[in-house]
Structure formats: C-alpha cells, structure tokens
Design a protein around this motif. Sequence first.
Motif, PDB file in Angstrom:
ATOM      1  N   ARG A  76      -4.538 -48.849  -0.131  1.00 17.22           N
ATOM      2  CA  ARG A  76      -3.537 -49.775  -0.914  1.00 17.22           C
ATOM      3  C   ARG A  76      -3.724 -50.042  -2.150  1.00 17.22           C
ATOM      4  N   GLU A  77      -2.817 -49.923  -3.087  1.00 13.35           N
ATOM      5  CA  GLU A  77      -3.031 -50.332  -4.432  1.00 13.35           C
ATOM      6  C   GLU A  77      -2.905 -51.768  -4.473  1.00 13.35           C
ATOM      7  N   ILE A  78      -3.776 -52.283  -5.285  1.00  8.02           N
ATOM      8  CA  ILE A  78      -3.715 -53.944  -5.603  1.00  8.02           C
ATOM      9  C   ILE A  78      -2.360 -54.281  -6.006  1.00  8.02           C
ATOM     10  N   ASN A  79      -1.866 -55.354  -5.648  1.00 13.44           N
ATOM     11  CA  ASN A  79      -0.482 -56.115  -5.764  1.00 13.44           C
ATOM     12  C   ASN A  79      -0.577 -56.691  -7.271  1.00 13.44           C
ATOM     13  N   VAL A  80      -0.541 -56.093  -8.489  1.00 15.44           N
ATOM     14  CA  VAL A  80      -0.462 -56.825  -9.848  1.00 15.44           C
ATOM     15  C   VAL A  80       0.929 -57.067  -9.950  1.00 15.44           C
ATOM     16  N   PRO A  81       1.088 -58.311 -10.516  1.00 14.41           N
ATOM     17  CA  PRO A  81       2.505 -58.795 -10.830  1.00 14.41           C
ATOM     18  C   PRO A  81       3.182 -57.725 -11.941  1.00 14.41           C
ATOM     19  N   ASN A  82       4.287 -57.497 -11.839  1.00 13.86           N
ATOM     20  CA  ASN A  82       5.064 -56.742 -12.576  1.00 13.86           C
ATOM     21  C   ASN A  82       4.817 -55.326 -12.554  1.00 13.86           C
ATOM     22  N   SER A  83       3.907 -54.897 -11.581  1.00 11.20           N
ATOM     23  CA  SER A  83       3.401 -53.497 -11.545  1.00 11.20           C
ATOM     24  C   SER A  83       4.821 -52.628 -10.983  1.00 11.20           C
ATOM     25  N   LEU A  84       4.558 -51.306 -11.164  1.00  7.88           N
ATOM     26  CA  LEU A  84       5.554 -50.249 -10.642  1.00  7.88           C
ATOM     27  C   LEU A  84       5.355 -50.329  -9.213  1.00  7.88           C
ATOM     28  N   PRO A  85       6.616 -50.617  -8.804  1.00  4.99           N
ATOM     29  CA  PRO A  85       6.930 -50.387  -7.043  1.00  4.99           C
ATOM     30  C   PRO A  85       7.032 -49.250  -6.851  1.00  4.99           C
ATOM     31  N   ARG A  86       6.699 -49.026  -5.494  1.00  9.11           N
ATOM     32  CA  ARG A  86       6.925 -47.659  -4.830  1.00  9.11           C
ATOM     33  C   ARG A  86       6.221 -46.506  -5.417  1.00  9.11           C
ATOM     34  N   CYS A  87       5.147 -46.935  -5.949  1.00  5.32           N
ATOM     35  CA  CYS A  87       4.223 -45.821  -6.525  1.00  5.32           C
ATOM     36  C   CYS A  87       3.015 -45.367  -5.807  1.00  5.32           C
ATOM     37  N   ILE A  88       2.934 -44.314  -5.799  1.00  9.91           N
ATOM     38  CA  ILE A  88       1.861 -43.433  -5.331  1.00  9.91           C
ATOM     39  C   ILE A  88       0.947 -42.836  -6.426  1.00  9.91           C
ATOM     40  N   ARG A  89      -0.309 -42.944  -6.134  1.00  5.29           N
ATOM     41  CA  ARG A  89      -1.363 -42.459  -7.202  1.00  5.29           C
ATOM     42  C   ARG A  89      -2.278 -41.673  -6.344  1.00  5.29           C
ATOM     43  N   VAL A  90      -2.912 -40.679  -7.042  1.00  3.39           N
ATOM     44  CA  VAL A  90      -3.983 -39.838  -6.594  1.00  3.39           C
ATOM     45  C   VAL A  90      -4.975 -39.467  -7.602  1.00  3.39           C
ATOM     46  N   MET A  91      -6.339 -39.337  -6.976  1.00  2.00           N
ATOM     47  CA  MET A  91      -7.379 -39.218  -7.829  1.00  2.00           C
ATOM     48  C   MET A  91      -8.214 -37.951  -7.033  1.00  2.00           C
ATOM     49  N   ILE A  92      -8.046 -36.752  -7.522  1.00  2.00           N
ATOM     50  CA  ILE A  92      -8.734 -35.591  -7.101  1.00  2.00           C
ATOM     51  C   ILE A  92     -10.282 -35.475  -7.834  1.00  2.00           C
ATOM     52  N   THR A  93     -11.352 -35.409  -7.178  1.00  2.00           N
ATOM     53  CA  THR A  93     -12.654 -35.448  -7.627  1.00  2.00           C
ATOM     54  C   THR A  93     -12.994 -33.944  -7.447  1.00  2.00           C
ATOM     55  N   VAL A  94     -13.434 -33.325  -8.542  1.00  2.31           N
ATOM     56  CA  VAL A  94     -13.384 -31.919  -8.423  1.00  2.31           C
ATOM     57  C   VAL A  94     -14.718 -31.379  -9.439  1.00  2.31           C
ATOM     58  N   GLN A  95     -15.447 -30.281  -9.069  1.00  2.00           N
ATOM     59  CA  GLN A  95     -16.495 -29.671  -9.782  1.00  2.00           C
ATOM     60  C   GLN A  95     -15.692 -28.649 -10.526  1.00  2.00           C
ATOM     61  N   THR A  96     -16.008 -28.800 -11.909  1.00  2.00           N
ATOM     62  CA  THR A  96     -15.401 -28.028 -12.752  1.00  2.00           C
ATOM     63  C   THR A  96     -16.181 -27.622 -14.126  1.00  2.00           C
ATOM     64  N   ASP A  97     -15.882 -26.772 -14.876  1.00  2.00           N
ATOM     65  CA  ASP A  97     -16.835 -26.546 -15.916  1.00  2.00           C
ATOM     66  C   ASP A  97     -15.837 -27.088 -17.187  1.00  2.00           C
ATOM     67  N   LYS A  98     -14.692 -27.636 -17.026  1.00  3.50           N
ATOM     68  CA  LYS A  98     -13.739 -28.096 -18.065  1.00  3.50           C
ATOM     69  C   LYS A  98     -14.215 -29.452 -18.458  1.00  3.50           C
ATOM     70  N   ASN A  99     -14.015 -29.584 -19.788  1.00  7.06           N
ATOM     71  CA  ASN A  99     -14.243 -30.859 -20.551  1.00  7.06           C
ATOM     72  C   ASN A  99     -13.347 -31.966 -20.261  1.00  7.06           C
ATOM     73  N   GLN A 100     -13.643 -33.090 -20.593  1.00  3.70           N
ATOM     74  CA  GLN A 100     -12.692 -33.933 -20.259  1.00  3.70           C
ATOM     75  C   GLN A 100     -11.348 -34.033 -20.832  1.00  3.70           C
ATOM     76  N   LYS A 101     -11.206 -33.427 -21.997  1.00  6.92           N
ATOM     77  CA  LYS A 101     -10.046 -33.150 -22.913  1.00  6.92           C
ATOM     78  C   LYS A 101      -9.120 -31.918 -22.095  1.00  6.92           C
ATOM     79  N   GLU A 102      -9.886 -31.343 -21.423  1.00 10.04           N
ATOM     80  CA  GLU A 102      -9.191 -30.134 -20.741  1.00 10.04           C
ATOM     81  C   GLU A 102      -8.566 -30.530 -19.347  1.00 10.04           C
ATOM     82  N   ILE A 103      -8.810 -31.545 -19.016  1.00  9.77           N
ATOM     83  CA  ILE A 103      -8.438 -31.944 -17.587  1.00  9.77           C
ATOM     84  C   ILE A 103      -6.625 -32.415 -17.924  1.00  9.77           C
TER      85      ILE A 103
END
Length: 123
Positions: A76-103
């Motif tokens: 569950r996303e934390i319920n911050v006042p005035n935040s975007l409703p009906r929102c789905i977020r994702v974080m994929i943690t991956v092994q990669t050779d890319k630097n931060q700016k290439e993601i």
Amino acid sequence: MIRGVRGATSVRANQAEEIVERSFHLVKEIVNVNHIKPEHVVSVYFTATEDLNDAFPAKSLRRLEGWTHVPVMCMREINVPNSLPRCIRVMITVQTDKNQKEIQHIYHHEAKQLRPDLQSGEE
C-alpha cells in the motif's frame, strides 16, 4: 551493479482488469526500453494507493514470458494528502551494467505528473 528502475501509471477506476492491464503495459515498456532479462531481476515491488484494491498489480508480471520465478510483492502506498489518486507505482531492482543516467524510468497516464523531468512512455 544493482540499480532500481522506477515507473508509475494510473487507472480511471478501481477495476481489476484495468489495474492489471495498465500495470502490464507499464512493466512491459520498462523491461523493453531498459533491456531487462528476468534472470537479472533481484525483485519487483508494486505499490497502489488505498483507493485501489480490486486486483494485485503484480499479477501483470506473470503475463511476461520467463518471469514466473521473479520475486514480486504488492504494498500500500502511504496516504499523503493531495497525492495522485488511483496510482500504481513499481520498482524493479535489477543487475545491470548501465550507469544511473542510462536507466529509463517510465511514467504513464496521469502519473506523468509525478516526474515531469522524466517524461517518456505512452499516454
């Protein structure tokens, strides 16, 4: 190197089909543009705002070929006042050779307003 790849989308209503479908399109684009292979994924975390409970967004991941054994969780996303409703977020943690700016982080639909500095993705 282990990196996090982020993304978010929104849905029009708390309906299972739309939650899973929009989550699928989001993850599919993140995977494609970042050339992510399931064997390089450490884990995937989805969050959903409290107004979404008709389906697990993580169900969308199982539609990707080869992703059966990738560890995934929904939270569950934390319920911050005035935040975007009906929102789905994702974080994929991956092994990669890319630097931060290439993601490439992907934001769809109303969720584009979360990171206007990273505009990419479909409408």
